[in-house]
Motif scaffolding. Structure first.
Motif, PDB file in Angstrom:
ATOM      1  N   ARG A 100       0.873  -1.152   0.075  1.00 60.66           N
ATOM      2  CA  ARG A 100      -0.301   0.342  -0.054  1.00 60.66           C
ATOM      3  C   ARG A 100       0.919   1.211   0.018  1.00 60.66           C
ATOM      4  NH1 ARG A 100      -5.046   1.513   3.986  1.00 60.66           N
ATOM      5  NH2 ARG A 100      -5.400   3.468   3.510  1.00 60.66           N
ATOM      6  N   ILE A 101       0.485   2.306  -1.117  1.00 58.91           N
ATOM      7  CA  ILE A 101       1.061   3.189  -0.566  1.00 58.91           C
ATOM      8  C   ILE A 101       0.230   4.537  -0.008  1.00 58.91           C
ATOM      9  CG2 ILE A 101       2.171   4.951  -2.557  1.00 58.91           C
ATOM     10  CD1 ILE A 101       3.268   2.477  -3.618  1.00 58.91           C
ATOM     11  N   GLU A 102       0.547   5.404   0.903  1.00 53.51           N
ATOM     12  CA  GLU A 102      -0.520   6.539   0.457  1.00 53.51           C
ATOM     13  C   GLU A 102      -0.027   7.293   0.924  1.00 53.51           C
ATOM     14  OE1 GLU A 102      -3.359   6.987   4.691  1.00 53.51           O
ATOM     15  OE2 GLU A 102      -2.712   5.283   4.002  1.00 53.51           O
ATOM     16  N   THR A 103      -0.966   9.053   0.693  1.00 49.42           N
ATOM     17  CA  THR A 103      -0.431  10.883   1.202  1.00 49.42           C
ATOM     18  C   THR A 103      -1.345  11.004   1.282  1.00 49.42           C
ATOM     19  OG1 THR A 103      -1.403  11.099  -1.730  1.00 49.42           O
ATOM     20  CG2 THR A 103       1.051   9.800  -1.384  1.00 49.42           C
ATOM     21  N   ARG A 104      -0.187  11.860   2.471  1.00 50.94           N
ATOM     22  CA  ARG A 104      -1.803  12.725   3.478  1.00 50.94           C
ATOM     23  C   ARG A 104      -0.854  13.862   3.116  1.00 50.94           C
ATOM     24  NH1 ARG A 104      -2.587   9.015   8.654  1.00 50.94           N
ATOM     25  NH2 ARG A 104      -3.360   7.525   7.464  1.00 50.94           N
ATOM     26  N   ILE A 105      -1.590  14.882   3.267  1.00 47.55           N
ATOM     27  CA  ILE A 105      -1.945  16.686   3.623  1.00 47.55           C
ATOM     28  C   ILE A 105      -1.301  16.702   5.736  1.00 47.55           C
ATOM     29  CG2 ILE A 105      -3.687  17.233   3.239  1.00 47.55           C
ATOM     30  CD1 ILE A 105      -2.002  19.802   1.979  1.00 47.55           C
ATOM     31  N   GLY A 106      -0.449  17.562   5.661  1.00 48.42           N
ATOM     32  CA  GLY A 106       0.263  17.829   6.388  1.00 48.42           C
ATOM     33  C   GLY A 106       0.234  19.434   6.791  1.00 48.42           C
ATOM     34  N   GLU A 107       0.367  19.900   7.715  1.00 48.53           N
ATOM     35  CA  GLU A 107       0.813  21.522   7.920  1.00 48.53           C
ATOM     36  C   GLU A 107       2.544  22.093   7.958  1.00 48.53           C
ATOM     37  OE1 GLU A 107      -1.092  22.285  12.327  1.00 48.53           O
ATOM     38  OE2 GLU A 107      -2.339  21.090  11.570  1.00 48.53           O
ATOM     39  N   ASN A 108       2.651  23.429   7.717  1.00 51.63           N
ATOM     40  CA  ASN A 108       3.334  23.931   7.441  1.00 51.63           C
ATOM     41  C   ASN A 108       4.007  23.483   6.419  1.00 51.63           C
ATOM     42  OD1 ASN A 108       1.683  26.448   9.851  1.00 51.63           O
ATOM     43  ND2 ASN A 108       3.280  24.376  11.140  1.00 51.63           N
ATOM     44  N   GLY A 109       3.609  22.882   5.382  1.00 51.42           N
ATOM     45  CA  GLY A 109       4.341  22.730   4.070  1.00 51.42           C
ATOM     46  C   GLY A 109       5.362  21.402   4.567  1.00 51.42           C
ATOM     47  N   VAL A 110       3.907  20.452   4.905  1.00 47.66           N
ATOM     48  CA  VAL A 110       4.850  18.966   5.067  1.00 47.66           C
ATOM     49  C   VAL A 110       3.985  18.062   4.739  1.00 47.66           C
ATOM     50  CG1 VAL A 110       4.796  17.290   6.847  1.00 47.66           C
ATOM     51  CG2 VAL A 110       5.523  19.481   7.566  1.00 47.66           C
ATOM     52  N   ALA A 111       4.221  17.027   3.552  1.00 53.56           N
ATOM     53  CA  ALA A 111       2.722  16.392   2.619  1.00 53.56           C
ATOM     54  C   ALA A 111       3.778  15.032   4.206  1.00 53.56           C
ATOM     55  CB  ALA A 111       2.938  16.074   1.969  1.00 53.56           C
ATOM     56  N   ILE A 112       2.595  13.583   3.314  1.00 53.26           N
ATOM     57  CA  ILE A 112       3.487  12.459   4.388  1.00 53.26           C
ATOM     58  C   ILE A 112       3.541  11.603   2.896  1.00 53.26           C
ATOM     59  CG2 ILE A 112       4.331  10.819   6.183  1.00 53.26           C
ATOM     60  CD1 ILE A 112       1.775  12.413   8.197  1.00 53.26           C
ATOM     61  N   LEU A 113       3.759  10.274   2.806  1.00 52.48           N
ATOM     62  CA  LEU A 113       4.103   9.864   2.444  1.00 52.48           C
ATOM     63  C   LEU A 113       4.234   8.108   2.729  1.00 52.48           C
ATOM     64  CD1 LEU A 113       4.222   8.103  -1.129  1.00 52.48           C
ATOM     65  CD2 LEU A 113       6.719   8.649  -0.708  1.00 52.48           C
ATOM     66  N   ILE A 114       2.997   7.475   2.891  1.00 54.66           N
ATOM     67  CA  ILE A 114       3.590   6.472   4.072  1.00 54.66           C
ATOM     68  C   ILE A 114       3.766   5.101   3.285  1.00 54.66           C
ATOM     69  CG2 ILE A 114       1.931   5.107   5.510  1.00 54.66           C
ATOM     70  CD1 ILE A 114       0.207   8.068   5.912  1.00 54.66           C
ATOM     71  N   LEU A 115       4.280   4.087   3.046  1.00 58.16           N
ATOM     72  CA  LEU A 115       4.736   3.204   2.657  1.00 58.16           C
ATOM     73  C   LEU A 115       4.761   2.189   3.228  1.00 58.16           C
ATOM     74  CD1 LEU A 115       7.947   4.425   0.501  1.00 58.16           C
ATOM     75  CD2 LEU A 115       6.091   4.397  -0.490  1.00 58.16           C
ATOM     76  N   ASN A 116       3.438   0.719   2.679  1.00 57.08           N
ATOM     77  CA  ASN A 116       3.668  -0.227   3.849  1.00 57.08           C
ATOM     78  C   ASN A 116       4.389  -1.528   2.942  1.00 57.08           C
ATOM     79  OD1 ASN A 116       2.357   0.167   5.915  1.00 57.08           O
ATOM     80  ND2 ASN A 116       0.884   1.424   4.390  1.00 57.08           N
ATOM     81  N   TRP A 117       5.190  -2.283   3.083  1.00 58.33           N
ATOM     82  CA  TRP A 117       5.533  -3.439   2.424  1.00 58.33           C
ATOM     83  C   TRP A 117       5.811  -5.019   3.672  1.00 58.33           C
ATOM     84  CZ3 TRP A 117       8.912   0.199   4.718  1.00 58.33           C
ATOM     85  CH2 TRP A 117       9.817  -0.450   4.613  1.00 58.33           C
ATOM     86  N   ASP A 118       5.593  -5.766   2.697  1.00 54.22           N
ATOM     87  CA  ASP A 118       5.522  -6.874   4.290  1.00 54.22           C
ATOM     88  C   ASP A 118       7.119  -7.732   3.522  1.00 54.22           C
ATOM     89  OD1 ASP A 118       3.199  -7.343   4.682  1.00 54.22           O
ATOM     90  OD2 ASP A 118       2.601  -8.056   3.456  1.00 54.22           O
ATOM     91  N   SER A 119       7.964  -8.130   4.687  1.00 55.18           N
ATOM     92  CA  SER A 119       8.936  -8.978   4.263  1.00 55.18           C
ATOM     93  C   SER A 119       9.161 -10.430   5.091  1.00 55.18           C
ATOM     94  CB  SER A 119      10.116  -8.106   4.838  1.00 55.18           C
ATOM     95  OG  SER A 119      10.673  -7.121   4.256  1.00 55.18           O
ATOM     96  N   ARG A 120       9.948 -11.910   5.138  1.00 53.60           N
ATOM     97  CA  ARG A 120       9.822 -12.471   4.921  1.00 53.60           C
ATOM     98  C   ARG A 120      10.910 -13.371   5.740  1.00 53.60           C
ATOM     99  NH1 ARG A 120       6.371 -12.293   1.031  1.00 53.60           N
ATOM    100  NH2 ARG A 120       4.388 -13.488   2.370  1.00 53.60           N
ATOM    101  N   TYR A 121      11.548 -13.763   6.508  1.00 56.13           N
ATOM    102  CA  TYR A 121      12.640 -14.495   7.494  1.00 56.13           C
ATOM    103  C   TYR A 121      12.564 -15.649   7.955  1.00 56.13           C
ATOM    104  CZ  TYR A 121      12.993  -9.200   7.807  1.00 56.13           C
ATOM    105  OH  TYR A 121      13.280  -7.521   7.380  1.00 56.13           O
ATOM    106  N   HIS A 122      13.358 -16.385   7.913  1.00 54.29           N
ATOM    107  CA  HIS A 122      13.342 -17.669   8.136  1.00 54.29           C
ATOM    108  C   HIS A 122      13.762 -17.523   9.246  1.00 54.29           C
ATOM    109  CE1 HIS A 122      13.725 -19.669   4.372  1.00 54.29           C
ATOM    110  NE2 HIS A 122      14.595 -18.294   4.030  1.00 54.29           N
ATOM    111  N   TYR A 123      13.379 -18.759  10.116  1.00 55.93           N
ATOM    112  CA  TYR A 123      13.377 -18.959  11.520  1.00 55.93           C
ATOM    113  C   TYR A 123      14.733 -19.206  12.653  1.00 55.93           C
ATOM    114  CZ  TYR A 123       8.402 -18.685  12.455  1.00 55.93           C
ATOM    115  OH  TYR A 123       7.084 -18.618  12.415  1.00 55.93           O
ATOM    116  N   HIS A 124      14.914 -18.951  13.196  1.00 51.62           N
ATOM    117  CA  HIS A 124      16.798 -20.101  14.111  1.00 51.62           C
ATOM    118  C   HIS A 124      16.127 -21.383  13.870  1.00 51.62           C
ATOM    119  CE1 HIS A 124      20.320 -20.178  15.149  1.00 51.62           C
ATOM    120  NE2 HIS A 124      19.501 -21.111  16.561  1.00 51.62           N
TER     121      HIS A 124
END
Length: 146
Positions: free
Chosen positions: A105-129
């Motif tokens: 998922r990729i999302e953008t949000r407008i903020g205050e005072n010259g700020v915007a937020i780019l929200i990035l979501n991802w998954d990673s897989r890791y092997h059990y020990h």
């Protein structure tokens, strides 16, 4: 995970060549700029051999006003989306490794005072020990087959 953040930073920098901050945002930061905080994460079961970690990275984009920041964040989000929401992984020298990050998922949000937020979501897989177990070298069967 550090390689993933570095890859995201490198990719966004190629699209928007501005000052990048990642440790701490100074009082006199430059505008426009990007700030990469530490991502949030949670883990869950995946397979018998792996577990899944889901990451969320809230990249702050600073510009001269909020609309400019938001439009640039949207442009960056669209660029990633047009690339099938995939970006290449790079090593510490910036060379492509052949691996990729696929965003859920990729999302953008407008903020205050010259700020915007780019929200990035991802998954990673890791092997059990797994503890190392010695391989069987020799099997001696003392009973015969009748």
């Amino acid at each position: 995970m550090n390689q993933e953040i570095g890859s995201i930073m490198a990719y966004l920098y190629q699209l928007f060549r501005v000052k990048i901050y990642d440790l701490k945002l100074p009082q006199d930061f430059k505008v426009p700029s990007l700030y990469f905080p530490v991502p949030t994460s949670f883990s869950s079961n995946d397979t018998n051999q792996t577990y899944l970690k889901s990451y969320t990275l809230n990249v702050k984009l600073f510009h001269h006003d909020s609309k400019l920041a938001y439009y640039k964040a949207e442009e960056l989000a669209d660029h990633i989306a047009n690339n099938r929401e995939v970006i290449p992984m790079v090593d510490v020298e910036g060379e492509k490794t052949g691996d990729y990050i696929r965003f859920n998922r990729i999302e953008t949000r407008i903020g205050e005072n010259g700020v915007a937020i780019l929200i990035l979501n991802w998954d990673s897989r890791y092997h059990y020990h797994h503890d190392e177990a010695p391989a069987i070298q020799y099997v001696d069967i003392t009973s015969g087959v009748k």
